[in-house]
Design a protein around this motif. Sequence first.
Motif, short mmCIF file in Angstrom:
data_model
loop_
_atom_site.label_atom_id
_atom_site.label_comp_id
_atom_site.label_asym_id
_atom_site.label_seq_id
_atom_site.Cartn_x
_atom_site.Cartn_y
_atom_site.Cartn_z
N PRO B 301 -51.40 11.29 -63.80
CA PRO B 301 -50.90 11.05 -65.43
C PRO B 301 -51.89 11.43 -66.31
O PRO B 301 -52.93 11.63 -66.08
N ILE B 302 -51.38 11.34 -67.52
CA ILE B 302 -52.06 11.68 -68.96
C ILE B 302 -52.08 10.37 -69.86
O ILE B 302 -50.94 10.01 -69.84
N VAL B 303 -53.15 9.97 -70.53
CA VAL B 303 -53.04 8.77 -71.23
C VAL B 303 -52.74 9.07 -72.46
O VAL B 303 -53.41 9.82 -73.26
N PHE B 304 -51.47 8.57 -73.03
CA PHE B 304 -51.19 9.09 -74.66
C PHE B 304 -50.20 8.14 -74.97
O PHE B 304 -49.69 7.08 -74.26
N TRP B 507 -57.72 13.77 -69.78
CA TRP B 507 -57.67 12.39 -69.44
C TRP B 507 -56.83 11.57 -70.23
O TRP B 507 -56.00 10.96 -70.22
N HIS B 508 -57.02 11.96 -71.70
CA HIS B 508 -56.48 10.97 -72.71
C HIS B 508 -56.28 11.78 -73.95
O HIS B 508 -57.18 12.53 -74.52
N VAL B 509 -55.33 11.67 -74.54
CA VAL B 509 -55.09 12.34 -75.73
C VAL B 509 -55.42 11.47 -77.03
O VAL B 509 -54.88 10.42 -77.23
N ALA B 510 -56.76 12.05 -77.46
CA ALA B 510 -57.58 10.98 -78.29
C ALA B 510 -56.83 10.91 -79.55
O ALA B 510 -57.04 9.76 -80.34
N GLU B 511 -55.94 11.74 -80.00
CA GLU B 511 -55.06 11.83 -81.36
C GLU B 511 -54.30 10.82 -81.29
O GLU B 511 -53.52 10.20 -82.25
N LYS B 515 -50.04 2.43 -78.53
CA LYS B 515 -50.69 2.01 -77.38
C LYS B 515 -50.61 2.87 -76.16
O LYS B 515 -49.38 3.35 -75.95
N ALA B 516 -51.67 3.29 -75.75
CA ALA B 516 -51.80 4.24 -74.73
C ALA B 516 -52.28 3.65 -73.37
O ALA B 516 -53.50 3.19 -73.38
N PHE B 517 -51.38 3.77 -72.53
CA PHE B 517 -51.96 3.04 -71.14
C PHE B 517 -52.62 3.86 -69.99
O PHE B 517 -52.30 4.91 -69.93
N VAL B 518 -53.72 3.20 -69.79
CA VAL B 518 -54.43 3.85 -68.54
C VAL B 518 -53.89 3.27 -67.33
O VAL B 518 -53.77 4.24 -66.26
N ASP B 519 -53.78 2.01 -67.22
CA ASP B 519 -53.45 1.49 -66.02
C ASP B 519 -51.99 0.86 -66.27
O ASP B 519 -52.07 -0.41 -66.95
N THR B 558 -52.97 5.68 -59.74
CA THR B 558 -52.63 6.63 -60.91
C THR B 558 -53.53 6.45 -62.08
O THR B 558 -53.33 7.05 -63.15
N SER B 559 -54.45 5.51 -62.04
CA SER B 559 -55.23 5.10 -63.23
C SER B 559 -56.66 5.00 -63.16
O SER B 559 -57.24 5.20 -64.14
N ASN B 560 -57.40 4.89 -61.84
CA ASN B 560 -58.71 4.80 -61.93
C ASN B 560 -59.46 5.94 -62.27
O ASN B 560 -60.29 5.82 -63.43
#
Lengths: 94, 998, 196
Positions: B301-304, B507-511, B515-519, B558-560
């Motif tokens: 997934p992508i973190v946003f 990996w992560h939408v910095a914008e 709350k953006a979930f990694v795990d 899906t998170s590591n």
Amino acid sequence: MRIPCPFCGVRDLTEFTYLGDASLAQRPDPASPDAAARFHEYVHLRDNPAGLHDELWYHGGGCRSWLTVTRNTRTHVIEGAKLTRTSKSWTATS
Amino acid sequence: MSDMAQPNRLPAGGAIEGRVDRNRPLAFTFDGKSYSGYAGDTLASALIAAGVKLIGRSFKYHRPRGIFSAGPEEPNALIELRGGARREPNTRATTIELYDGLEAASQNRWPSLAFDILAINQIASPLFVGGFYYKTFMWPASFWEKVYEPLIRRAAGLGRASESPDPDHYEKAYAFCDVLVVGSGPAGLAAALAAGRSGARVILCEDDAQLGGRLLSERQTIDDAPAHLFAAAAGGELRSLPNVCVMSRTQVFGAYDSEVYGALERVADHVTAPAAGVPRQRFWHIAAKRCVNAMGATERPIVFGGNDRPGVMLASAVRTYLNRFGVLPGRKAVVFTTNDDGWRTAADLVAAGAQVEAVVDPRASVDENLTKAAAAGGVRVLLGGYIVNVTGGARGVTSAIVSVAGKRQILTADLVAVSGGWNPQVALTTHRGGKPRWSDALSTFVPGDLPDGMTVAGAANGDLGLAESLRKGSEAGAAAAAACGFSAAPAPQPRAEDEPTAVAPLWHVAESRHKAFVDLQNDVTADDITLAHAEGFRSIEHLKRYTTLGMATDQGKTSNLNGHAMMAALTGQAMSDVGTILSRPPHQPVAIGAFAGHHRDRHFRPTRHTAGHAWALENGAVMVEAGPWLRPQYFPRSGEKDWLTTVVREVRTVRSVVGVCDVSTLGRIDIQGRDAAAFLDRVYVNTFSTLPVGKARYGVMLREDGFVMDDGTTSRFAEDHYVMSTTTANAAKIMQHLEFCHQALWPELDVSMVSVTEQWSQYAVAGPKARELLMQLYGPDVDLSNDALPYMGCREIPLRGIPTRLFRISFSGELAYELAVPARYGAAVLEALMALCGALGGCPYGTEAQSVMRIEKGHVAGNELNGQTVARDLGLGRMMSTKRDYIGRVMAGRPALMAPDRPTLVGIRPVEKGRRLTAGAHILPGGAAAVAANDQGYVTSVAYSPTCEGWIGLALVVNGPARHGERVHAFDAMRNNDQDVVICSPVFVDPEGVRLRG
Amino acid sequence: MADAALQLKARSAFDGLLVPGGPKDAGIVVTERKDLQIATVIARSSGFAEAIKTAYGIALPSGPKRIVVHEITLLGTGPRAWFALRAGERPLASDLEQSLGEHAAVADQSDGYGVLRVSGAKVRALLAKGVPIDLHPRAFAADDVAVTVCSHIGIMLWRSDADSSFDIAMFRSLCGSFWSWLSESAEEFGLRVEAE
């Protein structure tokens, strides 16, 4: 882990009991003048190599043979196993 | 079945209809409400069909969560499956095959899923940041037990385990093959076909109920036919080959040393309850000469912001729900992908009749074919775009906020399909220490060093294209079979295409400001990663422990990678330097019951029964475990108020009349050979070469370090033939020791040994009338007088045509014998003995009475042979030969073991008559403080002695033998039994041994 | 007590455990081999091979192999150890002692073991639930013998003459535990107990 028993073939770890460093098969001469020191070393002191290690396993769940197994302590790969009883030995079927 | 019941089920006959069996509707309940699905559904697909979006509440913040994936990597849709004793928490709705009558419930919500009070944790979320366990609840300390712990336990903890015993059984089983193929996607099927056609013994394990892997989920073709038909045909061929074993519903969860693999077969998880004799699950131990690992890949997934809302789903899972299950996870979708593969989801959604608002791809440009196809489907293409936030609530996603070149737009949507690329399933390649390798091309880790015997093919190796997977799988299968000595004529490769798979890392939408979930499973957010970095927990192993990233049932599937990549960005490291978390088996959760298999409750380990077992039970014996054996502990009679009354009666009967005790459990080793005597002289401290034929002798063995190992009586039946007895507990250990001495130390000796424990049933007959009893048994022709069979004599005597051995040995101190008979007659002889014994006024006795009598006689047993005593400590020093060497002699001569002030065996009696003694009490000089410096030994064994009419004990006391008559203190604060005792001789009964020689 | 009243009754190792009966189409069929004389034989000297040849006219194969000679089944159980069985009443240990003299250590074990013959279409599927060795016909030939464990119980295992029939020997005291493992594991295949 599986151990290739020279008599039974490759068998699962659960059939075997571990004893330790194969030097335990070399009992010091009890009559030697420094027997106390040599037995101290024999009973208590062990090398702990990273890599190939000769060690004694008992195939109690199989043919009841004591085996000298060469195991790589880094990878657990068993390089080989032979009957510990070798010197002055004879085979019953040859 | 009406559309009302399954509003999201695609109509039959449409362009996309799925492959569930619409002729087999199945009813199920979720949180008590009834729903329906079809055979072939998973619980997740049936819930989607039914329009259920909210499945559970998250671990820390109790946020609403839906279905995120379509496979075992599922972090969100964890449910309690079944009810009552079969209730199983934290099962993944995405892997549960639907069956008629299935019951499931959401978890981690209170009082209900829709209205969850602890969702307030979201507002208190600063409390729950990374490391919150270590920070938030530290003060005041007194709050921990009463306030914090109950709060945490209610708030967290996911599902509830059943509190009743599991009514089902589990099995372990062993399998062997030349080639193990793990996974039945295109690579796995091709490998299994290639190996199977060669004649090699092949096992194909597939986690799913159906073979095919991604072939079941994609609209691809092989040989111009739908790919799932290829899977079905391949499965048919494999099942027809006698050398191939196809195991579906079987996940290979671990790779172990020596090419052993662990696998779990879910035999009856897809039915309400297992049929009679069928286990729920079977744990397979598979030894494979070669392994083709074709476990595939997991979409990343992508973190946003808001990426956890129900309706945000992996793009490939959307395709699975459409193509395999014929369900529509949303009607208005936005696809957010960093790679070409994700675009297929848009195409499939359009084909299924859904509206796709846009494909958002952060890449500036992509393959023209992708954009053309999207445009043809009426899909907007937002290149260089990101989803920065998803809005919605318990009812699911309502919109996606997309940023393109700094401009934001709101897209109405109820489904957000996400793809950050694919992560090969590297776990099996790492269990034996292999390190995955970073691939810039795929922006992920691919298998690095492989364990012996394993090759990796297909998506598991980073080969994502279909044609490539089929080809590489086939090559791997053929090579594995060839390594085992099997070859087959090359078969034509099936025709297939390699679809585009280009990917750019994101990996992560910095914008994102929300709350953006990694795990998702552990509620670890992007902010938690930043915080862990700020607080110094920067290595990925520290990051895991500090934030819980990658823990629990999904183990970060899906998170590591996202979490690690985000940390790498913060520390400025390359991913190749960051590496991966150490992963250990099992790769997926495995029930403890499956590891235990048959060995549960009374089958925890095998139990050994003597031939007299049934007689003992019929006669009311209370049994006790003695090593693996069950032995009669005592034989209560009606009216006896407690065990002590019974034991006192048994002891008095033996000492005054006669008693019989089953001693078959003692180890018996038959030792033969010209050098048998010499051998015994080397393993015992005392000499057996001088033992006359027809005699028995008590012997003591040491370990090589000089401490006592075991004792027992050894008898000589011929010049070259002895029978050794060992204690019950040590029988196997002594056999192993003797074999070691012979095979490893002195192979030149002509001696051989074999256990004959099981050949003989052996009964102790003890008491003044023991001889009378045995004379009645043997009849008048057998002379058992003192001259014919003196104390410590042994003879072979036929009894009504059967060979028996009679030993004149005594553990009780009475006139006593041990009678050995071939075990098939063990029960009959016991019955005969007991009939005669009863007529004489005697009784059977158990281990308790035996123990009382040996304490009365000062005989050492397990409590004294405790591995810390040398022969001198036990008063047996004079037995040690001074003329020759034996095992343990040199080390027993160490000064500390020769010291006269070592604790040595004595008897003790309480000063206060009638007071109970306790074993384990420490001996202190009278009036001395109870500190370790004053410790002079300890009490090893105690008993109520009917003969002495009071409690007696054995103890090991400094300078003990010189202190008979001295009053000392027995300190036992543990059981509040401090008292003064008097040291005495350890032999309380018949110290001259008159009785046993009588 | 009079002699006649004291005729000592022998009980087989599985006495009271095995009850004949079960479905005709059972996948597993079990019979207790009650009538066996059993002895362990350990070679003591290099003259052993010659003594065997003189007594029985054969050379013993090396390794874990089965050979049948003069109605005696000899199983190789260790580098110098054999497990000998013979059906019938005739004492085996004393015969072997006589034939082999000081070249072997023989111990009568006729009472020490229970022996089951396990057969049926599902016999390998059953044994896979306990035996950690490969019993596929390619791996375990008709004359192969294994000393191994089954469900934590030490066993000796060999093929009887039929392809899907195995003989299993274990210590007498463990027969109850072995039977509980076997009967539970065989339930899904159907189990029939036959008298010998």
